[in-house]
Motif scaffolding. Sequence first.
Motif, mmCIF file in Angstrom:
data_model
loop_
_atom_site.group_PDB
_atom_site.id
_atom_site.type_symbol
_atom_site.label_atom_id
_atom_site.label_comp_id
_atom_site.label_asym_id
_atom_site.label_seq_id
_atom_site.Cartn_x
_atom_site.Cartn_y
_atom_site.Cartn_z
ATOM 1 N N LEU A 119 143.390 -45.779 98.947
ATOM 2 C CA LEU A 119 144.296 -44.942 99.749
ATOM 3 C C LEU A 119 144.439 -43.526 99.181
ATOM 4 O O LEU A 119 143.924 -43.208 98.108
ATOM 5 C CB LEU A 119 145.656 -45.625 99.880
ATOM 6 N N SER A 120 145.206 -42.720 99.915
ATOM 7 C CA SER A 120 145.200 -41.258 99.694
ATOM 8 C C SER A 120 145.543 -40.795 98.281
ATOM 9 O O SER A 120 144.842 -39.942 97.731
ATOM 10 C CB SER A 120 146.144 -40.591 100.696
ATOM 11 N N SER A 170 143.044 -43.620 109.829
ATOM 12 C CA SER A 170 144.378 -43.218 109.360
ATOM 13 C C SER A 170 144.744 -41.846 109.914
ATOM 14 O O SER A 170 143.856 -41.042 110.268
ATOM 15 C CB SER A 170 144.347 -43.175 107.826
ATOM 16 N N TYR A 219 140.522 -39.120 100.748
ATOM 17 C CA TYR A 219 140.731 -40.262 101.646
ATOM 18 C C TYR A 219 140.522 -39.849 103.107
ATOM 19 O O TYR A 219 139.826 -40.523 103.872
ATOM 20 C CB TYR A 219 142.158 -40.768 101.406
ATOM 21 N N GLY A 260 149.215 -45.145 98.207
ATOM 22 C CA GLY A 260 149.313 -44.290 99.396
ATOM 23 C C GLY A 260 150.406 -43.242 99.240
ATOM 24 O O GLY A 260 151.232 -43.318 98.325
ATOM 25 N N THR A 261 150.416 -42.286 100.180
ATOM 26 C CA THR A 261 151.430 -41.232 100.181
ATOM 27 C C THR A 261 152.671 -41.688 100.937
ATOM 28 O O THR A 261 153.775 -41.219 100.684
ATOM 29 C CB THR A 261 150.828 -39.964 100.836
ATOM 30 N N THR A 262 152.486 -42.615 101.873
ATOM 31 C CA THR A 262 153.623 -43.111 102.656
ATOM 32 C C THR A 262 154.313 -44.303 101.975
ATOM 33 O O THR A 262 155.254 -44.861 102.539
ATOM 34 C CB THR A 262 153.153 -43.522 104.069
ATOM 35 N N TRP A 278 149.512 -33.596 106.656
ATOM 36 C CA TRP A 278 149.428 -34.591 107.740
ATOM 37 C C TRP A 278 150.384 -34.253 108.882
ATOM 38 O O TRP A 278 151.385 -33.565 108.688
ATOM 39 C CB TRP A 278 149.762 -35.984 107.192
HETATM 40 C C1 AKB Z 1 148.350 -43.521 102.760
HETATM 41 O O1 AKB Z 1 149.495 -43.070 102.582
HETATM 42 O O2 AKB Z 1 147.362 -43.166 102.110
HETATM 43 C C2 AKB Z 1 148.148 -44.530 103.870
HETATM 44 C C3 AKB Z 1 147.738 -43.881 105.146
HETATM 45 C C4 AKB Z 1 148.679 -43.022 105.896
HETATM 46 O O3 AKB Z 1 146.635 -44.077 105.584
HETATM 47 N N1 AKB Z 1 149.350 -45.279 104.066
#
Ligand code: AKB
Length: 313
Positions: free
Chosen positions: A79-80, A118, A143, A183-185, A279
């Motif tokens: 992930l990111s 994503s 990512y 991940g970032t979220t 994003w």
């Molecule tokens: C992330 O934060 O990298 C993932 C995504 C938004 O794809 N959760």
Amino acid sequence: MHKSILIIGACGQIGTELTLALRDKYGKDSVIASDIREGNSELMASGPFELLDATNYEAIEDVVMHYEIDEVYLMAAMLSATAEKFPMRAWNLNMNSLFNVLNLAKEKKISKIFWPSSIAVFGPNTPKINTEQNTIMEPSTVYGISKQSGERWCEYYFKKYGVDVRSVRYPGLISWKTLPGGGTTDYAVEIYHKALSDKKYNCFLKEDTVLPMMFMDDAIRATIDIMDSKPEQIKIRSSYNLAAMSFDPAEIANSIRKHIPEFEISYEPDFRQHIADSWPSSINDADAQKDWGWKPKFDLDKTTKEMLKQLRS
Ligand code: AKB
């Protein structure tokens, strides 16, 4: 009709719940879970499991042949946030695993693929509000670059070789069964755990960082629905925009305070702020609604209620 399904990356945040949901739907022996490591006890006890490296074509082919697999869900990815630390490892894992399953389908060894994209395919130059399916896409993260390239390859394999590959652009996913990783979220999951254990949370994003999010039940339903749709309904073979809700850390904290009034949040943005800033804030998913009937069921308050209920029990 009987079908045999392989899930690669079955022990991660999405893979765990997807495996359990598909086993409920098709029976436990029809769904083979696989990952590079073993998963939680619920997953491991729920049906067949294979240790499998998503970057190893021969190993995947062996499992596909052994179980006479028809459909593959490729959920393994870096992930990111982690990908920014290990760019080459992220690129190798995210791309090679995709080529492995695309090539198995090209060689007619499997008949259908699900591959997740994503919101990270969008970048700092993309319009942020109600982001369209087709718009400026200049991802600025490793990512995001891997997901955008993956989308191009999926469409290419569909057009050139007739590979039946289906995909959605997941927003941040909120779940209670398995923690996300890298991940970032991820803050939107951690915050519920900390609200219950410490009554406070130090957030790595700024209070007004609005991101698109979704509760896991909705994400699993979308995944199974797009795979169940007739091929002619799937008009987009790169990946579909998918939306449910958008909020910032201050709003999720307020939602939690409706149940835990003393909950406190503080902010200490780190390198992930930069990723989040690139994003969109909200997503236009009109094509998914029109083509295969997508409709989310969980908003922020419903998600909060369910998360706190499940994590308490
Ligand atoms: C992330 O934060 O990298 C993932 C995504 C938004 O794809 N959760």
